[in-house]
Design a protein around this motif. Structure first.
Motif, PDB file in Angstrom:
ATOM      1  N   MET A 284       2.584  11.501   5.834  1.00  0.00           N
ATOM      2  CA  MET A 284       4.031  11.698   5.655  1.00  0.00           C
ATOM      3  C   MET A 284       4.835  10.655   6.425  1.00  0.00           C
ATOM      4  SD  MET A 284       4.548  13.917   3.456  1.00  0.00           S
ATOM      5  CE  MET A 284       6.315  13.917   3.651  1.00  0.00           C
ATOM      6  N   ASP A 285       4.322  10.295   7.589  1.00  0.00           N
ATOM      7  CA  ASP A 285       5.004   9.276   8.370  1.00  0.00           C
ATOM      8  C   ASP A 285       5.060   7.956   7.595  1.00  0.00           C
ATOM      9  OD1 ASP A 285       6.244   8.417  10.668  1.00  0.00           O
ATOM     10  OD2 ASP A 285       4.401   7.543  11.455  1.00  0.00           O
ATOM     11  N   ASN A 286       3.969   7.658   6.948  1.00  0.00           N
ATOM     12  CA  ASN A 286       3.886   6.366   6.268  1.00  0.00           C
ATOM     13  C   ASN A 286       4.555   6.333   4.901  1.00  0.00           C
ATOM     14  OD1 ASN A 286       2.343   4.276   7.843  1.00  0.00           O
ATOM     15  ND2 ASN A 286       1.044   6.066   8.123  1.00  0.00           N
ATOM     16  N   VAL A 287       4.738   7.478   4.277  1.00  0.00           N
ATOM     17  CA  VAL A 287       5.440   7.462   2.977  1.00  0.00           C
ATOM     18  C   VAL A 287       6.944   7.705   3.158  1.00  0.00           C
ATOM     19  CG1 VAL A 287       3.447   8.136   1.581  1.00  0.00           C
ATOM     20  CG2 VAL A 287       4.982   9.911   2.473  1.00  0.00           C
ATOM     21  N   SER A 288       7.402   7.722   4.404  1.00  0.00           N
ATOM     22  CA  SER A 288       8.817   8.036   4.626  1.00  0.00           C
ATOM     23  C   SER A 288       9.739   7.016   3.950  1.00  0.00           C
ATOM     24  CB  SER A 288       9.122   8.140   6.119  1.00  0.00           C
ATOM     25  OG  SER A 288       8.813   6.921   6.737  1.00  0.00           O
ATOM     26  N   ALA A 289       9.323   5.742   3.940  1.00  0.00           N
ATOM     27  CA  ALA A 289      10.169   4.731   3.297  1.00  0.00           C
ATOM     28  C   ALA A 289      10.254   4.991   1.791  1.00  0.00           C
ATOM     29  CB  ALA A 289       9.608   3.339   3.554  1.00  0.00           C
ATOM     30  N   GLN A 290       9.131   5.398   1.240  1.00  0.00           N
ATOM     31  CA  GLN A 290       9.117   5.701  -0.199  1.00  0.00           C
ATOM     32  C   GLN A 290       9.990   6.918  -0.506  1.00  0.00           C
ATOM     33  OE1 GLN A 290       5.943   7.051  -3.338  1.00  0.00           O
ATOM     34  NE2 GLN A 290       4.985   5.618  -1.951  1.00  0.00           N
ATOM     35  N   LEU A 291       9.910   7.906   0.361  1.00  0.00           N
ATOM     36  CA  LEU A 291      10.730   9.107   0.184  1.00  0.00           C
ATOM     37  C   LEU A 291      12.216   8.789   0.341  1.00  0.00           C
ATOM     38  CD1 LEU A 291       9.023  12.158   1.892  1.00  0.00           C
ATOM     39  CD2 LEU A 291       9.902  12.043  -0.427  1.00  0.00           C
TER      40      LEU A 291
ATOM     41  N   VAL B 258       0.845  -1.205   0.000  1.00  0.00           N
ATOM     42  CA  VAL B 258       0.000   0.000   0.000  1.00  0.00           C
ATOM     43  C   VAL B 258       0.876   1.250   0.000  1.00  0.00           C
ATOM     44  CG1 VAL B 258      -1.616   1.390   1.365  1.00  0.00           C
ATOM     45  CG2 VAL B 258      -1.955  -1.073   1.172  1.00  0.00           C
ATOM     46  N   TRP B 259       1.835   1.283   0.915  1.00  0.00           N
ATOM     47  CA  TRP B 259       2.596   2.520   1.075  1.00  0.00           C
ATOM     48  C   TRP B 259       3.649   2.712   0.001  1.00  0.00           C
ATOM     49  CZ3 TRP B 259       0.312   6.180   3.408  1.00  0.00           C
ATOM     50  CH2 TRP B 259      -0.591   5.881   4.424  1.00  0.00           C
ATOM     51  N   ALA B 260       4.069   1.609  -0.631  1.00  0.00           N
ATOM     52  CA  ALA B 260       5.028   1.756  -1.738  1.00  0.00           C
ATOM     53  C   ALA B 260       4.349   2.394  -2.948  1.00  0.00           C
ATOM     54  CB  ALA B 260       5.608   0.406  -2.110  1.00  0.00           C
ATOM     55  N   GLY B 261       3.037   2.165  -3.074  1.00  0.00           N
ATOM     56  CA  GLY B 261       2.343   2.691  -4.255  1.00  0.00           C
ATOM     57  C   GLY B 261       1.592   3.980  -3.989  1.00  0.00           C
ATOM     58  N   CYS B 262       1.596   4.445  -2.738  1.00  0.00           N
ATOM     59  CA  CYS B 262       0.793   5.618  -2.397  1.00  0.00           C
ATOM     60  C   CYS B 262       1.365   6.884  -3.016  1.00  0.00           C
ATOM     61  CB  CYS B 262       0.747   5.757  -0.877  1.00  0.00           C
ATOM     62  SG  CYS B 262      -0.291   7.102  -0.369  1.00  0.00           S
ATOM     63  N   LYS B 263       0.527   7.666  -3.653  1.00  0.00           N
ATOM     64  CA  LYS B 263       1.057   8.855  -4.319  1.00  0.00           C
ATOM     65  C   LYS B 263       0.278  10.124  -4.013  1.00  0.00           C
ATOM     66  CE  LYS B 263      -1.301   7.383  -8.506  1.00  0.00           C
ATOM     67  NZ  LYS B 263      -1.208   6.738  -9.784  1.00  0.00           N
ATOM     68  N   GLU B 264      -0.764  10.010  -3.214  1.00  0.00           N
ATOM     69  CA  GLU B 264      -1.598  11.188  -3.048  1.00  0.00           C
ATOM     70  C   GLU B 264      -2.426  11.135  -1.770  1.00  0.00           C
ATOM     71  OE1 GLU B 264      -3.927  11.541  -6.496  1.00  0.00           O
ATOM     72  OE2 GLU B 264      -4.832  13.420  -5.917  1.00  0.00           O
ATOM     73  N   LEU B 265      -2.588  12.297  -1.174  1.00  0.00           N
ATOM     74  CA  LEU B 265      -3.489  12.426  -0.024  1.00  0.00           C
ATOM     75  C   LEU B 265      -4.618  13.367  -0.419  1.00  0.00           C
ATOM     76  CD1 LEU B 265      -4.260  12.092   2.988  1.00  0.00           C
ATOM     77  CD2 LEU B 265      -2.781  14.061   3.471  1.00  0.00           C
ATOM     78  N   ILE B 266      -5.823  12.864  -0.304  1.00  0.00           N
ATOM     79  CA  ILE B 266      -6.994  13.678  -0.664  1.00  0.00           C
ATOM     80  C   ILE B 266      -7.776  13.967   0.615  1.00  0.00           C
ATOM     81  CG2 ILE B 266      -9.135  13.747  -2.008  1.00  0.00           C
ATOM     82  CD1 ILE B 266      -7.758  11.727  -3.938  1.00  0.00           C
ATOM     83  N   LEU B 267      -8.001  15.228   0.859  1.00  0.00           N
ATOM     84  CA  LEU B 267      -8.758  15.611   2.046  1.00  0.00           C
ATOM     85  C   LEU B 267     -10.146  16.088   1.631  1.00  0.00           C
ATOM     86  CD1 LEU B 267      -6.049  17.635   4.044  1.00  0.00           C
ATOM     87  CD2 LEU B 267      -6.665  15.217   4.280  1.00  0.00           C
ATOM     88  N   ILE B 268     -11.168  15.423   2.139  1.00  0.00           N
ATOM     89  CA  ILE B 268     -12.537  15.894   1.913  1.00  0.00           C
ATOM     90  C   ILE B 268     -12.780  16.943   2.996  1.00  0.00           C
ATOM     91  CG2 ILE B 268     -14.978  15.220   1.714  1.00  0.00           C
ATOM     92  CD1 ILE B 268     -13.266  13.655  -0.239  1.00  0.00           C
ATOM     93  N   VAL B 269     -12.619  18.204   2.649  1.00  0.00           N
ATOM     94  CA  VAL B 269     -12.645  19.235   3.689  1.00  0.00           C
ATOM     95  C   VAL B 269     -14.069  19.653   4.071  1.00  0.00           C
ATOM     96  CG1 VAL B 269     -10.341  20.126   3.229  1.00  0.00           C
ATOM     97  CG2 VAL B 269     -12.281  21.064   1.962  1.00  0.00           C
ATOM     98  N   THR B 270     -15.010  19.312   3.237  1.00  0.00           N
ATOM     99  CA  THR B 270     -16.412  19.560   3.596  1.00  0.00           C
ATOM    100  C   THR B 270     -17.311  18.620   2.803  1.00  0.00           C
ATOM    101  OG1 THR B 270     -18.231  21.166   3.569  1.00  0.00           O
ATOM    102  CG2 THR B 270     -16.561  21.418   1.867  1.00  0.00           C
TER     103      THR B 270
END
Lengths: 452, 505
Positions: B150-157, B97-109
């Motif tokens: 960001m914590d979880n994509v640290s390995a990818q970074l 999951v985290w190796a392929g993660c490329k985006e964070l989408i926030l539903i703000v409302t």
């Protein structure tokens, strides 16, 4: 109407120096004469094969191409979707896959116990594959804080996917604590291979041998002993040579993994072939070479890199189609490689002076975030001024540092490429060094083997 | 061993074969077909036997060698049968999951100031999607999401320091919560500089001077929904009082163009949606005629058909007319591209994107995740979508009935994700091994979603095969017609794809 098209794995490259046909899957290279080039270019431009051609030599030539599996006849102006092994989406940089990091050349000290006449090397000095040697650059000042936390740096390298750390100097054996501290850090990264390039002096042999206690270590001994020879006998009277030979003999006796690099300069009285045979005879291996010539201010005569011996240009075959396409987009010499200098600068290699970033607070990742390193990795032959017109670039593996200096100083360019001035590749077929994978194609003579 | 190829013809009548093992397109004919069959030990019919007997020996030898070369190098043309895809364990799924993660989408409302006729939330025609509410995301929840991500994509970074991630604001209408957007952007820039490219999807009615200042300051790419000229747009894009919104949006865009021309030029894009009653020819012309005010079109999509009653209102004639218009646009696009002319942005997307994807298809060395080896599917979580309450969905497109975690409950639920992948394998991927278009297929979780899980959408495979067939034929026809078009087309394609990646966020 009849059309002829080259197959998807047959890639035709043309330029001012003629034309080359690459058989990507079959791993062959064909140098074309002008007539063959013209005919194939017409075919690739979807022009029908002329009727008169079908009866004559052109037809015979195209039949030959068919029998070699390089192309076929079609009844339509067929589209050939040229072969790729990866989607073009890989070109989307940061949105695409990560860069293929491979090796870090890490210069851990500028100290050295030798005083070679070509070292430290000036920025203008033509160097061939300095990265294999222990040469230092002039004006490189050591910043000890770069080595504060080697564990952190080694971890970052491993995280990047680096599989090889090449520790260089000066002579890294003179910074024993630093060297062994780094080697200790590599213990926790079992996939990492570590090379140590040294003249093999400055430390007792038993100490040097003890480096093999660390996992995956290999010494690369830079033979500087050929430098001061006045004749072709190889007495071991000279103390440096004697020390180096003793070390190499011991390494061989211990069955330790090691390699040898011979340094050649304008003062070396032997050629590459002689040195190569001599090393082979004594230690059973073919050495690598690094080569140094005086900068333009110090020497005016024309020169040829000894590495490009007897006026013959070495050509390098790709191992598989993936590597072929990798070479079309990247500089085979430096792609995936970075050099960390003693002041913490990141450069593409020991011979290039491009600062691509700086290690601050032991943060390698931040140092390689910019674009420059990757631009240099992608500096394929098409982007080297003196090579851009040559269609043989995919099979040619030069030293990027020499190439870049060659754009400024033509002597350097001519020093590593014997066909650069003489033009036509087909006419210069005898000037290539290869292992039987180059062929000549002409309308008149058909297919011939290119002399090796 | 299953042969995974299919044959198609270009407009000129030339025959080709697409091979799904290598992703290559081979010029093809009866002789090549007979030779391949012989190599694969498939019985030949009489005409094929005769063809091989009567043909020139040298040609057969050369073509047989050529075929064998592809077979031996890449096992082209036929895929070995396996016992199925490996079922992931939760431990295996986490790094995937985290190796392929490329985006964070926030539903703000979850609120919106419009009530568009086709909206999956507001129109009432999508039975499984949430309904609009007044709920908004809190600052604490948003920051928690960013830090967690960001914590979880640290390995990818660590593997790719140059990697950038999408940070997208979505709604409802996200500009209704501009205060939160501003705070999140300030936080992200301070804590994680140069890591995100930011995208906001909006209906365009709230692009006020104050809001634009904020978006411009933070270099936010803005995707604005514009469905065409006023009558087309206002047919469905209406506010809560059923009033059209076109004029308001154009006023806002005119202001941005006037005051911030560079921002307008570099950061604004249009999104456009159509249904069977849309006059796509007219819309295409509209984008060409109004490019001084309406930003270039970067994404065009048909109103979603998934689990919807939306299409019940249309007659067969509506679909026929749309089909006719699409064919016209495709012909126009092909004519323009083959003659070296630049199609307008709407035409480029509505027609060009499908051809771009043919050019950008995966090839033999492109790795695909072992667990979802076929279709266009990702491991759930590549576009991590956090709802106002902290619930996590695999992307913003899915209906929300099968969340994959919750920020307040430890983040992702890897057991649930592994179950979903297994469900996708069992209901969708089980027959892909024998399919000849897996490298070109765009099926994913969102196109197979049902209530609480996955269901094979009826007719999807057949219609996809037909579309791919047409797309490949058109792609090759364009390439046949003009030897010089390939390079320009490729360059354009990469630009389009880059936009698409941005916009899809």
């Amino acid at each position: 109407m009849t059309y002829f098209r080259l197959n998807m794995g047959a890639i035709l490259k043309t330029g001012g120096k003629g034309a080359v046909l690459y058989d990507v899957i079959g791993r062959r290279i064909f140098l074309l004469d002008k007539e063959a080039q013209r005919l194939l270019q017409e075919c690739e431009n979807r022009m029908p094969v002329k009727d008169e051609g079908l009866a004559g030599s052109a037809h015979r030539f195209l039949d030959l191409m068919v029998s070699e599996g390089l192309g076929f006849y079609y009844s339509h102006p067929t589209h050939i979707d040229k072969m790729l092994t990866s989607s073009p989406i890989n070109e989307l940089e940061m949105l695409g896959p990560p860069p293929a990091y491979k090796i870090v050349n890490w210069s851990i000290t500028s100290r050295c116990d030798q005083a070679c006449h070509f070292c430290p090397a000036s920025l203008q000095q033509p160097i061939w594959q300095a990265c294999r040697s222990c040469v230092r650059r002039a004006n490189s000042s050591e910043i000890p804080s770069v080595f504060d936390n080697p564990a952190h740096l080694v971890k970052q390298m491993a995280d990047l996917g680096i599989w090889g750390i090449h520790l260089r100097g000066g002579n890294p054996l003179l910074e024993w604590e630093r060297l062994t501290a780094i080697l200790n850090c590599t213990r926790s990264q079992p996939h990492l291979r570590v090379g140590i390039t040294t003249p093999g002096t400055g430390r007792a042999i038993e100490h040097i041998i003890s480096l093999y206690r660390y996992p995956n270590v290999q010494l690369n001994v830079v033979l500087i002993g050929f430098e001061d020879r006045s004749d072709r006998r190889l007495p071991e009277a000279n103390s440096v040579r004697s020390t180096q030979y003793k070390l190499l003999d011991t390494l061989r006796q211990c069955n330790a993994l090691f390699s040898i690099v011979v340094v050649i300069s304008d003062k070396t009285p032997v050629d590459r072939e002689y040195a190569s045979q001599w090393v082979f005879k004594r230690w059973g291996m073919i050495p690598g070479f690094a080569e140094f010539h005086p900068s333009p201010e110090n020497g005016s005569r024309e020169f040829r890199f000894n590495t490009i011996q007897t006026n013959r240009k070495p050509l390098l075959l790709w191992r598989n189609p993936e590597e072929f396409f990798q070479r079309t987009e990247n500089n085979a010499c430096v792609s995936g490689i970075m050099e960390i200098t003693v002041d913490g600068s990141v450069k593409p290699c020991a011979g290039c002076d491009d600062d691509c970033g700086k290690i601050i607070n032991n943060d390698l990742r931040h140092a390689i975030k910019g674009r420059r390193l990757y631009e240099l990795w992608k500096m394929s032959k098409d982007k080297i001024e003196q090579c851009s017109d040559c269609p043989l670039g995919i099979a040619c593996s030069d030293c990027l540092a020499a190439e870049r200096l060659g754009t400024i100083d033509k002597r350097v360019a001519l020093g590593y490429c014997p066909v650069m001035q003489d033009g036509d590749l087909y006419a210069n077929a005898g000037r290539f060094e290869h292992q039987g994978f180059v062929y000549l194609l002409s309308i008149e003579k058909g297919l011939e083997r290119c002399p090796t | 061993m299953e042969r995974v190829t299919f044959r198609f013809n270009s407009d000129s009548g030339a025959e080709y074969l697409y091979d799904d093992v290598t992703g290559n397109i081979f010029p093809w004919g009866s002789m090549e077909e007979a030779i391949l069959k012989r190599e694969l030990a498939v019985p030949l019919d009489d005409s094929e036997e005769n063809l091989l007997r009567s043909a020139h020996g040298d040609e057969i030898t050369a073509k047989t060698q050529y075929c064998r070369q592809w077979r031996s190098q890449y096992q082209a043309f036929a895929r070995p049968s396996t016992s199925g895809l490996p079922v992931p364990t939760p431990d295996q799924i986490k790094p995937a999951v985290w190796a392929g993660c490329k985006e964070l989408i926030l539903i703000v409302t979850e609120n919106c100031n419009l009530k568009c006729g086709y909206c999956c939330y507001a129109s009432g025609t999508y039975k499984y999607h949430r309904k609009p509410t007044n709920r908004t995301m809190s600052y604490e929840q948003a920051i928690k999401a960013v830090d967690w991500f960001m914590d979880n994509v640290s390995a990818q970074l660590a593997r790719n320091p140059r990697k950038k991630y999408g940070l997208s604001f979505y709604g409802g209408e996200p500009l209704l919560n501009i205060k939160l957007i501003k705070e999140v952007l300030e936080y992200a820039e301070k804590q994680y500089p140069d890591v995100f490219f930011v995208v906001l999807t909006t209906n365009g009615t709230l692009l006020t001077p104050e809001n634009v200042e904020i978006l411009k300051k933070h270099s936010v790419s803005v995707a604005i929904s514009i469905d065409g000229p006023e009558d087309e747009h206002d047919r469905l894009r209406v506010d809560l009082l059923e009033q059209g919104t076109y004029k308001r949006i154009i006023e806002n865009l005119s202001y941005i163009k006037r005051k911030h021309p560079e921002y307008w030029n570099n950061y604004l894009m249009s999104l456009s949606v159509y249904d069977p009653q849309s006059d796509v020819e007219k819309i295409s012309q509209f984008f060409d005629d109004n490019k001084d005010v309406v930003p270039r079109c970067a994404f065009v999509n048909m109103v979603s058909t998934n689990n919807s009653e939306y299409y019940n209102r249309f007659k067969k004639e509506d679909f026929d007319l749309l089909r006719k218009r699409m064919i016209f646009l495709r012909q126009k696009y092909k004519q323009l591209v083959t003659s070296g002319k630049e199609p307008g942005s709407y035409l480029n997307i509505i027609t060009g994107t499908s051809l771009v994807l043919m050019l950008m298809r995966g090839r033999v060395a492109d790795a695909r995740d072992t667990f979802v080896r076929y279709t266009g599917c990702c491991i759930p979580g590549s576009r991590m979508t956090v709802n106002v309450n902290g619930e996590i969905n695999m992307c913003e497109r899915v209906n929300g009935t099968f969340p994959i975690g919750h920020l307040d409950q430890g983040g992702l639920n890897y057991v649930r994700i592994a179950q979903l992948v297994q469900e996708y394998q069992e209901k969708i991927l089980y027959k892909c091994e024998r399919c000849p278009i897996t490298r070109l297929c765009f099926m994913c979780f969102s196109s197979a979603e049902a209530n609480g899980g996955i269901m094979e959408p009826r007719g999807f495979c057949e219609s996809t095969k037909n579309r791919i067939h047409t797309n490949l034929a058109d792609y090759v026809s364009i390439m046949e017609s003009n030897p010089d078009v390939e390079l320009a087309f490729k360059k354009k394609s990469l630009e389009l794809l880059r936009d698409r990646i941005l916009i899809e966020s």
